[in-house]
Design a protein around this motif. Structure first.
Motif, PDB file in Angstrom:
ATOM      1  N   ARG A   1      -5.392   9.952 -19.256  1.00  0.00           N
ATOM      2  CA  ARG A   1      -6.395  10.084 -18.203  1.00  0.00           C
ATOM      3  C   ARG A   1      -7.296   8.849 -18.218  1.00  0.00           C
ATOM      4  O   ARG A   1      -7.619   8.310 -19.281  1.00  0.00           O
ATOM      5  N   TYR A   2      -7.666   8.396 -17.008  1.00  0.00           N
ATOM      6  CA  TYR A   2      -8.610   7.298 -16.884  1.00  0.00           C
ATOM      7  C   TYR A   2      -9.993   7.871 -16.609  1.00  0.00           C
ATOM      8  O   TYR A   2     -10.184   8.624 -15.658  1.00  0.00           O
ATOM      9  N   ASN A   3     -10.938   7.524 -17.470  1.00  0.00           N
ATOM     10  CA  ASN A   3     -12.321   7.979 -17.307  1.00  0.00           C
ATOM     11  C   ASN A   3     -13.177   6.815 -16.849  1.00  0.00           C
ATOM     12  O   ASN A   3     -13.334   5.828 -17.558  1.00  0.00           O
ATOM     13  N   GLU A   4     -13.716   6.937 -15.644  1.00  0.00           N
ATOM     14  CA  GLU A   4     -14.524   5.861 -15.085  1.00  0.00           C
ATOM     15  C   GLU A   4     -15.839   5.761 -15.858  1.00  0.00           C
ATOM     16  O   GLU A   4     -16.556   6.750 -16.039  1.00  0.00           O
ATOM     17  N   GLU A   5     -16.154   4.552 -16.328  1.00  0.00           N
ATOM     18  CA  GLU A   5     -17.352   4.371 -17.132  1.00  0.00           C
ATOM     19  C   GLU A   5     -18.485   3.783 -16.317  1.00  0.00           C
ATOM     20  O   GLU A   5     -18.257   3.124 -15.322  1.00  0.00           O
TER      21      GLU A   5
ATOM     22  N   GLY B   1     -10.376  10.761 -14.016  1.00  0.00           N
ATOM     23  CA  GLY B   1     -10.606  12.133 -14.440  1.00  0.00           C
ATOM     24  C   GLY B   1      -9.395  13.030 -14.332  1.00  0.00           C
ATOM     25  O   GLY B   1      -9.365  14.102 -14.936  1.00  0.00           O
ATOM     26  N   PHE B   2      -8.362  12.594 -13.582  1.00  0.00           N
ATOM     27  CA  PHE B   2      -7.152  13.399 -13.429  1.00  0.00           C
ATOM     28  C   PHE B   2      -6.108  12.958 -14.454  1.00  0.00           C
ATOM     29  O   PHE B   2      -5.931  11.772 -14.701  1.00  0.00           O
ATOM     30  N   VAL B   3      -5.409  13.938 -15.010  1.00  0.00           N
ATOM     31  CA  VAL B   3      -4.417  13.658 -16.047  1.00  0.00           C
ATOM     32  C   VAL B   3      -3.086  13.270 -15.415  1.00  0.00           C
ATOM     33  O   VAL B   3      -2.642  13.890 -14.447  1.00  0.00           O
ATOM     34  N   LYS B   4      -2.469  12.227 -15.954  1.00  0.00           N
ATOM     35  CA  LYS B   4      -1.116  11.838 -15.592  1.00  0.00           C
ATOM     36  C   LYS B   4      -0.205  12.118 -16.789  1.00  0.00           C
ATOM     37  O   LYS B   4      -0.436  11.609 -17.894  1.00  0.00           O
TER      38      LYS B   4
ATOM     39  N   SER C   1     -12.739   2.065 -23.664  1.00  0.00           N
ATOM     40  CA  SER C   1     -12.223   3.400 -24.019  1.00  0.00           C
ATOM     41  C   SER C   1     -11.915   4.222 -22.775  1.00  0.00           C
ATOM     42  O   SER C   1     -11.906   5.450 -22.831  1.00  0.00           O
ATOM     43  N   ALA C   2     -11.675   3.544 -21.652  1.00  0.00           N
ATOM     44  CA  ALA C   2     -11.492   4.257 -20.390  1.00  0.00           C
ATOM     45  C   ALA C   2     -10.176   5.033 -20.321  1.00  0.00           C
ATOM     46  O   ALA C   2     -10.066   6.000 -19.567  1.00  0.00           O
ATOM     47  N   ILE C   3      -9.161   4.618 -21.091  1.00  0.00           N
ATOM     48  CA  ILE C   3      -7.883   5.323 -21.078  1.00  0.00           C
ATOM     49  C   ILE C   3      -7.864   6.312 -22.235  1.00  0.00           C
ATOM     50  O   ILE C   3      -7.877   5.937 -23.407  1.00  0.00           O
ATOM     51  N   GLU C   4      -7.833   7.588 -21.897  1.00  0.00           N
ATOM     52  CA  GLU C   4      -7.895   8.661 -22.904  1.00  0.00           C
ATOM     53  C   GLU C   4      -6.520   9.288 -23.084  1.00  0.00           C
ATOM     54  O   GLU C   4      -5.810   9.547 -22.119  1.00  0.00           O
TER      55      GLU C   4
ATOM     56  N   ASP D   1       0.841  -1.190   0.000  1.00  0.00           N
ATOM     57  CA  ASP D   1       0.000   0.000   0.000  1.00  0.00           C
ATOM     58  C   ASP D   1       0.878   1.242   0.000  1.00  0.00           C
ATOM     59  O   ASP D   1       1.902   1.292   0.677  1.00  0.00           O
ATOM     60  N   ASP D   2       0.475   2.290  -0.737  1.00  0.00           N
ATOM     61  CA  ASP D   2       1.226   3.540  -0.737  1.00  0.00           C
ATOM     62  C   ASP D   2       1.272   4.167   0.660  1.00  0.00           C
ATOM     63  O   ASP D   2       2.130   4.997   0.953  1.00  0.00           O
ATOM     64  N   ALA D   3       0.334   3.790   1.519  1.00  0.00           N
ATOM     65  CA  ALA D   3       0.255   4.412   2.832  1.00  0.00           C
ATOM     66  C   ALA D   3       1.413   4.001   3.732  1.00  0.00           C
ATOM     67  O   ALA D   3       1.770   4.725   4.655  1.00  0.00           O
ATOM     68  N   GLY D   4       2.002   2.849   3.499  1.00  0.00           N
ATOM     69  CA  GLY D   4       3.094   2.439   4.376  1.00  0.00           C
ATOM     70  C   GLY D   4       3.664   1.111   3.980  1.00  0.00           C
ATOM     71  O   GLY D   4       2.957   0.230   3.516  1.00  0.00           O
ATOM     72  N   GLU D   5       4.946   0.958   4.165  1.00  0.00           N
ATOM     73  CA  GLU D   5       5.628  -0.282   3.794  1.00  0.00           C
ATOM     74  C   GLU D   5       5.094  -1.444   4.621  1.00  0.00           C
ATOM     75  O   GLU D   5       4.902  -1.348   5.819  1.00  0.00           O
ATOM     76  N   GLY D   6       4.825  -2.539   3.945  1.00  0.00           N
ATOM     77  CA  GLY D   6       4.385  -3.731   4.644  1.00  0.00           C
ATOM     78  C   GLY D   6       2.892  -3.859   4.783  1.00  0.00           C
ATOM     79  O   GLY D   6       2.389  -4.885   5.212  1.00  0.00           O
ATOM     80  N   GLU D   7       2.129  -2.821   4.429  1.00  0.00           N
ATOM     81  CA  GLU D   7       0.682  -2.906   4.518  1.00  0.00           C
ATOM     82  C   GLU D   7       0.126  -3.467   3.214  1.00  0.00           C
ATOM     83  O   GLU D   7       0.499  -3.034   2.138  1.00  0.00           O
ATOM     84  N   VAL D   8      -0.777  -4.408   3.318  1.00  0.00           N
ATOM     85  CA  VAL D   8      -1.319  -5.049   2.128  1.00  0.00           C
ATOM     86  C   VAL D   8      -2.275  -4.112   1.417  1.00  0.00           C
ATOM     87  O   VAL D   8      -3.156  -3.512   2.027  1.00  0.00           O
ATOM     88  N   ALA D   9      -2.097  -3.970   0.118  1.00  0.00           N
ATOM     89  CA  ALA D   9      -2.966  -3.095  -0.661  1.00  0.00           C
ATOM     90  C   ALA D   9      -4.353  -3.702  -0.781  1.00  0.00           C
ATOM     91  O   ALA D   9      -4.524  -4.917  -0.805  1.00  0.00           O
ATOM     92  N   GLN D  10      -5.349  -2.829  -0.862  1.00  0.00           N
ATOM     93  CA  GLN D  10      -6.725  -3.259  -0.973  1.00  0.00           C
ATOM     94  C   GLN D  10      -7.128  -3.371  -2.443  1.00  0.00           C
ATOM     95  O   GLN D  10      -6.575  -2.705  -3.319  1.00  0.00           O
ATOM     96  N   THR D  11      -8.125  -4.209  -2.689  1.00  0.00           N
ATOM     97  CA  THR D  11      -8.667  -4.325  -4.040  1.00  0.00           C
ATOM     98  C   THR D  11      -9.256  -2.982  -4.453  1.00  0.00           C
ATOM     99  O   THR D  11      -9.953  -2.328  -3.683  1.00  0.00           O
ATOM    100  N   MET D  12      -8.960  -2.560  -5.679  1.00  0.00           N
ATOM    101  CA  MET D  12      -9.467  -1.289  -6.199  1.00  0.00           C
ATOM    102  C   MET D  12     -10.567  -1.568  -7.218  1.00  0.00           C
ATOM    103  O   MET D  12     -10.375  -2.357  -8.154  1.00  0.00           O
ATOM    104  N   VAL D  13     -11.700  -0.919  -7.052  1.00  0.00           N
ATOM    105  CA  VAL D  13     -12.821  -1.064  -7.971  1.00  0.00           C
ATOM    106  C   VAL D  13     -13.131   0.301  -8.577  1.00  0.00           C
ATOM    107  O   VAL D  13     -13.363   1.268  -7.859  1.00  0.00           O
ATOM    108  N   ARG D  14     -13.108   0.365  -9.895  1.00  0.00           N
ATOM    109  CA  ARG D  14     -13.447   1.591 -10.617  1.00  0.00           C
ATOM    110  C   ARG D  14     -14.437   1.226 -11.724  1.00  0.00           C
ATOM    111  O   ARG D  14     -14.053   0.878 -12.840  1.00  0.00           O
TER     112      ARG D  14
END
Length: 233
Positions: free
Chosen positions: A229-233, A175-178, A218-221, A125-138
């Protein structure tokens, strides 16, 4: 101890690189042609493969294509300085990185360690080393970092380490551009330089895989001159 498969028809490269990697604590298996490597991979897959492109019996491109039919094991290509077309093609076929010959063995070690760190970081997880990341749903996208799995509309999509990290970075904030520079920072260590073409090739490969699960994906613009940018459909 990570197991590295080194595949090259130049015995001097095989010997010298094997010695360097073993001194760095890796377990190394060497093969002087693609067919021999593929036969061995069928029995047991390595943690990473370093492949020369031009080899007898089966070249690196053919070997990568066969590998991607059964595994997303990280792959680094060894290319000559005039193989720019092969570099782009290799990335689009699913290679994670490439190193140009003649190369510094220290650079190759850094690239190998960087990819293995990225592979391990997916389950953190980005929050801290050693913490298991959670499943992400978009929306229709579900990403499980711990299991390194991705589904789209219930269909499994097999991604390489680099592709997973890029999709994760985009989907974390719909919605945010990388920018390409930001995506480079996500996918590569600071000491590893890549150009825009490398990121673009990975994104094209990522889109192709997502469209294999849904031809209307078409989610990746692309925002030309800016980034993605990722657009959530």
């Amino acid at each position: 101890m990570s197991k590295i498969a080194l595949v090259d028809d130049d015995r001097n490269i095989l010997t010298s690189v094997q010695m360097t990697l073993e001194a760095e604590g890796f377990e190394v298996e060497t093969y002087n042609d693609g067919q021999s490597a593929l036969d061995a991979f069928t029995r047991k897959m390595p943690d990473m493969a370093v492949l020369d492109i031009k080899m007898p019996r089966m070249d690196g491109m053919d070997l990568l294509q066969r590998l991607r039919q059964k595994s997303e094991v990280p792959v680094i290509f060894l290319t000559s300085k005039d193989d720019e077309i092969d570099e782009v093609l290799g990335l689009r076929m699913g290679a994670d990185d490439y190193v140009r010959k003649p190369f510094s063995q220290r650079l190759l070690v850094e690239r190998i360690r960087a990819i293995l760190r990225r592979k391990d970081a997916i389950a953190k997880d980005d929050a801290g080393e050693g913490e298991v990341a959670q499943t992400m749903v978009r929306g229709d996208l579900v990403m499980d970092p711990l299991r390194h799995t991705v589904t789209w509309k219930g269909n499994d999509v097999s991604l390489t380490v680099t592709e997973f990290l890029l999709l994760q970075a985009l989907a974390q904030r719909p919605g945010f551009v990388k920018s390409r520079d930001q995506l480079m920072d996500v996918a590569y260590d600071d000491q590893v330089y890549v150009d825009d073409r490398t990121i673009d090739s990975h994104i094209k490969r990522l889109r192709k895989k997502m469209r294999s699960a849904d031809d209307e994906f078409s989610a990746i613009e692309t925002l030309y001159g800016i980034g993605y940018r990722y657009n959530e459909e």
